[in-house]
Motif scaffolding. Structure first.
Motif, PDB file in Angstrom:
ATOM      1  N   PHE A  69      19.614 -12.174 -92.767  1.00 27.84           N
ATOM      2  CA  PHE A  69      19.861 -10.730 -92.787  1.00 27.84           C
ATOM      3  C   PHE A  69      21.090 -10.384 -91.944  1.00 27.84           C
ATOM      4  CE2 PHE A  69      15.024 -10.046 -93.410  1.00 27.84           C
ATOM      5  CZ  PHE A  69      15.159 -10.225 -94.772  1.00 27.84           C
ATOM      6  N   GLY A  70      21.202 -11.028 -90.782  1.00 29.79           N
ATOM      7  CA  GLY A  70      22.325 -10.736 -89.897  1.00 29.79           C
ATOM      8  C   GLY A  70      23.667 -11.124 -90.495  1.00 29.79           C
ATOM      9  N   SER A  71      23.692 -12.243 -91.214  1.00 27.22           N
ATOM     10  CA  SER A  71      24.947 -12.743 -91.783  1.00 27.22           C
ATOM     11  C   SER A  71      25.377 -12.006 -93.035  1.00 27.22           C
ATOM     12  CB  SER A  71      24.815 -14.244 -92.094  1.00 27.22           C
ATOM     13  OG  SER A  71      24.560 -14.977 -90.925  1.00 27.22           O
ATOM     14  N   LEU A  72      24.409 -11.480 -93.790  1.00 24.01           N
ATOM     15  CA  LEU A  72      24.723 -10.887 -95.093  1.00 24.01           C
ATOM     16  C   LEU A  72      24.667  -9.365 -95.109  1.00 24.01           C
ATOM     17  CD1 LEU A  72      22.715 -13.394 -97.322  1.00 24.01           C
ATOM     18  CD2 LEU A  72      25.167 -13.426 -96.838  1.00 24.01           C
ATOM     19  N   ALA A  73      24.217  -8.758 -94.036  1.00 19.18           N
ATOM     20  CA  ALA A  73      24.002  -7.304 -94.021  1.00 19.18           C
ATOM     21  C   ALA A  73      25.265  -6.517 -94.345  1.00 19.18           C
ATOM     22  CB  ALA A  73      23.441  -6.870 -92.669  1.00 19.18           C
ATOM     23  N   VAL A 151      33.427 -22.253-100.443  1.00 13.23           N
ATOM     24  CA  VAL A 151      32.616 -21.200 -99.809  1.00 13.23           C
ATOM     25  C   VAL A 151      33.307 -20.719 -98.537  1.00 13.23           C
ATOM     26  CG1 VAL A 151      30.450 -20.803 -98.550  1.00 13.23           C
ATOM     27  CG2 VAL A 151      30.423 -21.975-100.758  1.00 13.23           C
ATOM     28  N   ASN A 152      33.443 -19.402 -98.379  1.00  5.53           N
ATOM     29  CA  ASN A 152      33.992 -18.899 -97.113  1.00  5.53           C
ATOM     30  C   ASN A 152      32.946 -18.190 -96.255  1.00  5.53           C
ATOM     31  OD1 ASN A 152      33.974 -16.265 -98.377  1.00  5.53           O
ATOM     32  ND2 ASN A 152      36.039 -16.672 -99.181  1.00  5.53           N
ATOM     33  N   LEU A 153      31.725 -18.114 -96.752  1.00  2.00           N
ATOM     34  CA  LEU A 153      30.576 -17.700 -95.940  1.00  2.00           C
ATOM     35  C   LEU A 153      29.384 -18.517 -96.412  1.00  2.00           C
ATOM     36  CD1 LEU A 153      28.974 -15.978 -93.963  1.00  2.00           C
ATOM     37  CD2 LEU A 153      28.815 -14.191 -95.709  1.00  2.00           C
ATOM     38  N   GLY A 154      28.948 -19.444 -95.596  1.00  2.00           N
ATOM     39  CA  GLY A 154      27.880 -20.347 -96.019  1.00  2.00           C
ATOM     40  C   GLY A 154      26.730 -20.422 -95.039  1.00  2.00           C
ATOM     41  N   MET A 155      25.543 -20.646 -95.581  1.00  2.00           N
ATOM     42  CA  MET A 155      24.341 -20.868 -94.771  1.00  2.00           C
ATOM     43  C   MET A 155      23.500 -21.925 -95.459  1.00  2.00           C
ATOM     44  SD  MET A 155      23.027 -17.045 -93.733  1.00  2.00           S
ATOM     45  CE  MET A 155      21.833 -17.782 -92.606  1.00  2.00           C
ATOM     46  N   THR A 156      22.777 -22.692 -94.666  1.00  4.72           N
ATOM     47  CA  THR A 156      21.846 -23.666 -95.215  1.00  4.72           C
ATOM     48  C   THR A 156      20.446 -23.322 -94.724  1.00  4.72           C
ATOM     49  OG1 THR A 156      23.516 -25.415 -95.261  1.00  4.72           O
ATOM     50  CG2 THR A 156      21.221 -26.105 -95.370  1.00  4.72           C
TER      51      THR A 156
END
Length: 258
Positions: A69-73, A151-156
């Motif tokens: 949520f914090g990264s994509l808000a 990817v310039n915004l990534g999460m795993t």
């Protein structure tokens, strides 16, 4: 046995014996623990098994939600593109996914994928080359190749259900390219959420009719004839061979929101 006693004055005697409450959990009979929650908390424990117990996993799950949520808000409008990790760059569908990613980015809309190779890489590549927001939401798997280079915004993520929540929460439309079990899982979970009104109506484009038509012939035939779905359910998706139409369908959700 130092059994805790009933700790709620309004509890009535049950045929199963006394009632014990641990927060929202009700326990009776043989399910009543020998120790209270506080006793277990303060007890010296030399074992590290607690690190792998389900209650501790809840904190990891919570942390994944918070990070997601914090990264994509502040991502802004976005479209997800699903599809196989096995699609070769020479495949016309790979090239179509790259084109669709670019077209979405040109309209100042972020592209979200599962972050892997194949279709996901293609869509991220198209968005990234256009200077757009190219998001990859990967999953921790034994043989996962990791987040692709476009990817310039990534999460795993550790957990599929947390990852799927991010797809649904931050996507205003979805394009589904040919894929395997993972792609089918994402597609039908999304359809279920929309069908049951657990999520707002999200426009879904299925790209490549030769791949999808057989499945939806079965949906429109066997499922509909046995009344397993409503007559309106098949209309939740648009099957197309036109990459521009797929983009327009996916972006139509943003038009309705304005």
């Amino acid at each position: 046995m130092n059994t805790p006693h009933t700790n709620h004055p309004d509890d009535q005697r049950s045929p199963l014996g006394e009632t014990y409450r641990q927060g929202p959990v009700l326990l009776r009979g043989q399910m009543i623990p020998e120790e209270s929650t506080t006793e277990r908390l303060l007890k010296t424990d030399e074992s590290i098994d607690w690190l792998h117990r389900d209650p501790w996993r809840v904190l990891r799950i919570q942390a994944e939600f918070v990070d997601g949520f914090g990264s994509l808000a502040e991502l802004g409008p976005a479209v997800s593109i699903f599809g196989s990790a096995r699609t070769d760059p020479a495949d016309p569908v790979y090239q179509a996914a790259q084109y669709m990613g670019a077209q979405i980015a040109r309209r100042n809309v972020a592209v979200i994928t599962g972050g892997g190779p194949g279709i996901m890489e293609a869509a991220n590549k198209g968005a990234s080359i256009e200077g757009g927001k190219s998001v990859g939401l990967g999953i921790e798997l034994p043989h996962e190749q990791g987040i692709n280079e476009w990817v310039n915004l990534g999460m795993t993520f550790r957990y599929f259900f947390v990852r799927k929540t991010m797809f649904v929460k931050y996507s205003s439309g979805v394009i589904v390219c040919p894929g395997g079990f993972g792609t089918l899982d994402e597609t039908f979970e999304l359809l279920t959420l929309v069908q049951t009104h657990k999520a707002a109506t999200i426009p879904i484009a299925l790209y490549d009719s030769s791949y999808w038509q057989g499945l939806f012939d079965w949906v429109n035939g066997t499922l509909a004839q046995r009344a397993m779905i409503s007559p309106l359910d098949p209309s939740l998706v648009t099957i197309t061979d036109d990459a521009d139409e797929a983009v327009d369908v996916a972006l139509s959700g943003l038009i309705r929101q304005r």
